[in-house]
Scaffold this active site. Structure first.
Site, PDB file in Angstrom:
ATOM      1  N   ASN A 103       0.249  -1.091  -0.052  1.00 40.76           N
ATOM      2  CA  ASN A 103      -0.152  -0.063   0.156  1.00 40.76           C
ATOM      3  C   ASN A 103       0.738   1.175   0.267  1.00 40.76           C
ATOM      4  O   ASN A 103       1.903   1.674   0.324  1.00 40.76           O
ATOM      5  CB  ASN A 103      -1.645  -0.028   1.291  1.00 40.76           C
ATOM      6  CG  ASN A 103      -0.577  -0.461   2.457  1.00 40.76           C
ATOM      7  OD1 ASN A 103       0.241  -0.845   2.470  1.00 40.76           O
ATOM      8  ND2 ASN A 103      -1.632   0.115   3.765  1.00 40.76           N
ATOM      9  N   GLU A 115       0.493   5.276   0.253  1.00 35.78           N
ATOM     10  CA  GLU A 115      -0.385   6.510   1.184  1.00 35.78           C
ATOM     11  C   GLU A 115      -0.397   7.846   0.800  1.00 35.78           C
ATOM     12  O   GLU A 115       0.733   7.843  -0.322  1.00 35.78           O
ATOM     13  CB  GLU A 115      -0.819   6.305   2.238  1.00 35.78           C
ATOM     14  CG  GLU A 115      -1.155   4.890   3.264  1.00 35.78           C
ATOM     15  CD  GLU A 115      -1.469   4.947   4.836  1.00 35.78           C
ATOM     16  OE1 GLU A 115      -1.186   5.448   5.422  1.00 35.78           O
ATOM     17  OE2 GLU A 115      -2.471   3.796   4.940  1.00 35.78           O
ATOM     18  N   CYS A 143      -4.341   0.472  -2.624  1.00 35.96           N
ATOM     19  CA  CYS A 143      -3.628  -0.290  -1.970  1.00 35.96           C
ATOM     20  C   CYS A 143      -2.858  -1.603  -2.712  1.00 35.96           C
ATOM     21  O   CYS A 143      -2.408  -1.369  -3.806  1.00 35.96           O
ATOM     22  CB  CYS A 143      -4.958  -1.461  -1.316  1.00 35.96           C
ATOM     23  SG  CYS A 143      -6.962  -0.253  -0.736  1.00 35.96           S
ATOM     24  N   GLU A 147      -2.770  -5.032  -2.713  1.00 33.09           N
ATOM     25  CA  GLU A 147      -3.867  -5.821  -4.267  1.00 33.09           C
ATOM     26  C   GLU A 147      -3.639  -4.815  -4.990  1.00 33.09           C
ATOM     27  O   GLU A 147      -3.118  -5.179  -6.420  1.00 33.09           O
ATOM     28  CB  GLU A 147      -4.558  -6.067  -3.678  1.00 33.09           C
ATOM     29  CG  GLU A 147      -4.503  -6.723  -2.566  1.00 33.09           C
ATOM     30  CD  GLU A 147      -5.471  -5.804  -1.612  1.00 33.09           C
ATOM     31  OE1 GLU A 147      -4.502  -4.368  -1.122  1.00 33.09           O
ATOM     32  OE2 GLU A 147      -6.393  -6.282  -0.802  1.00 33.09           O
ATOM     33  N   CYS A 173     -10.401  -4.877   0.714  1.00 33.05           N
ATOM     34  CA  CYS A 173     -10.772  -3.868   0.591  1.00 33.05           C
ATOM     35  C   CYS A 173     -12.412  -3.944  -0.446  1.00 33.05           C
ATOM     36  O   CYS A 173     -12.008  -4.611  -1.711  1.00 33.05           O
ATOM     37  CB  CYS A 173     -10.557  -2.478   0.189  1.00 33.05           C
ATOM     38  SG  CYS A 173     -10.289  -2.400  -1.240  1.00 33.05           S
ATOM     39  N   CYS A 194     -10.927  -3.167  -4.276  1.00 34.32           N
ATOM     40  CA  CYS A 194      -9.979  -4.103  -4.968  1.00 34.32           C
ATOM     41  C   CYS A 194     -10.595  -5.269  -5.493  1.00 34.32           C
ATOM     42  O   CYS A 194     -10.204  -5.741  -6.511  1.00 34.32           O
ATOM     43  CB  CYS A 194      -8.426  -4.349  -3.980  1.00 34.32           C
ATOM     44  SG  CYS A 194      -7.587  -3.057  -3.434  1.00 34.32           S
TER      45      CYS A 194
HETATM   46  N1  THU Z   1      -5.212  -1.431   2.198  1.00 36.13           N
HETATM   47  C1  THU Z   1      -3.910  -2.343   1.810  1.00 36.13           C
HETATM   48  O1  THU Z   1      -3.317  -2.056   0.784  1.00 36.13           O
HETATM   49  N2  THU Z   1      -5.767  -3.742   1.724  1.00 36.13           N
HETATM   50  C2  THU Z   1      -6.110  -3.977   1.973  1.00 36.13           C
HETATM   51  O2  THU Z   1      -7.195  -5.029   1.388  1.00 36.13           O
HETATM   52  C3  THU Z   1      -6.546  -2.942   3.199  1.00 36.13           C
HETATM   53  C4  THU Z   1      -6.125  -1.875   3.425  1.00 36.13           C
HETATM   54  C5  THU Z   1      -4.389  -0.364   3.254  1.00 36.13           C
HETATM   55  C6  THU Z   1      -4.692   1.254   1.956  1.00 36.13           C
HETATM   56  C7  THU Z   1      -4.375   1.871   3.722  1.00 36.13           C
HETATM   57  O3  THU Z   1      -3.486   2.199   3.478  1.00 36.13           O
HETATM   58  C8  THU Z   1      -4.544   1.701   5.265  1.00 36.13           C
HETATM   59  O4  THU Z   1      -4.359  -0.664   4.379  1.00 36.13           O
HETATM   60  C9  THU Z   1      -5.684   1.476   5.833  1.00 36.13           C
HETATM   61  O5  THU Z   1      -6.284   1.408   5.181  1.00 36.13           O
END
Ligand code: THU
Length: 275
Positions: A185, A187, A196, A198, A229, A232
């Site tokens: 991920n 941000e 994310c 994925e 999520c 994704c």
């Molecule tokens: N996140 C992911 O990378 N993948 C997921 O399946 C769930 C959430 C990340 C996004 C964000 O940077 C952090 O987790 C918190 O939401």
């Protein structure tokens, strides 16, 4: 089972202890069996297995494996013994153009199935046994594949950029071409721009020309399994509706679900679009 004893009496390489252990565990689990006592595995040369075959089965042939079942009476007993000959197995694998590791694993599974009561004297029984050993081998391969993906996801999680959530995530996506594409991920100070793990992996794969996928492993650093999520799920569905999703806490602790179960009745233009 209490323990597996492995003695290699030859200079010939066999499977590693770890692989043997995994195969034994898998076969016992899938066959719903467990035993007290020990399993002994002796790795022997061609002449030794030939003389054992002659002595106990009255056949003067080189064979790949012999199983002896000793019973279940005493906890400390050796309940079974497998005598296995890598030289014969490798020769046969070579003649069939089969990978040595695969042939060695399948013969070990075959030996274990004999200990669990499978027989192969007649054609019908032999067929059942052969099918079962192929299935078990395939299940073992799947397990290996999952663990490999989880390891990769865990490695790439170290690169996560998650200063706002403190929730690093790693994902590893297995393409149908056998390649693995990883993502973490990333941000942003403008939170909505976060990408994310994925989706990072999907974008990486697509940009390298791969757009069909078998499995994805996802690992966060939390006490619960991290499933993709909603966004994704939809992006993964675009390329791999049949995808297997592995939500992991570690390479030994994971849950496997289908993308279908995570995104039932998924939206897709592909079914409705007018040509
Ligand atoms: N996140 C992911 O990378 N993948 C997921 O399946 C769930 C959430 C990340 C996004 C964000 O940077 C952090 O987790 C918190 O939401």
């Amino acid at each position: 089972m209490k323990k597996i004893e492995i003695v290699n009496k030859t200079k010939e390489s066999f499977l590693t202890k770890r692989t043997i252990q995994k195969i034994v565990n898998l076969v016992l689990k899938q066959e719903n069996k467990d035993f007290p006592g020990c399993l002994s595995i002796a790795v022997v040369g061609k002449e030794e297995i030939r003389s054992l075959k002659k002595r106990f089965f009255h056949q003067d042939v080189y064979t790949d494996v012999i199983s002896f079942f000793y019973g279940l009476s005493d906890e400390d007993d050796i309940w079974g013994e497998i005598i296995i000959c890598p030289a014969v197995i490798k020769e046969e694998a070579h003649n069939r153009g089969e990978r040595e590791e695969r042939a060695l694993s399948i013969v070990l599974i075959h030996g274990l199935l004999h200990l669990l009561g499978y027989e192969d004297e007649d054609g019908e029984k032999a067929k059942v046994m052969e099918e079962r050993q192929e299935i078990l081998y395939r299940l073992g391969e799947e397990e290996e594949e999952r663990e490999k993906l989880i390891k990769k996801a865990k490695e790439v999680r170290n690169h996560a950029y998650a200063p706002y959530s403190n929730f690093p995530v790693g994902a590893a996506l297995l393409g149908y071409d056998g390649n693995i594409f990883t993502g973490c991920n990333v941000e942003n100070t403008s939170f909505g721009l976060t990408i994310c793990a994925e989706r990072g992996a999907v974008v990486k794969a697509l940009s390298q020309g791969v757009k069909e996928f078998k499995k994805i492993a996802i690992i966060a650093d939390s006490s619960s399994y991290c499933f993709p999520c909603g966004a994704c799920r939809q992006v993964l569905y675009e390329f791999a509706p049949q995808l297997e999703v592995i939500a992991a806490k570690s390479d030994r602790d994971y849950e496997v679900v289908s993308l279908h179960s995570l995104l039932p009745q998924a939206f897709s233009l592909k079914n409705d679009r007018k040509e």
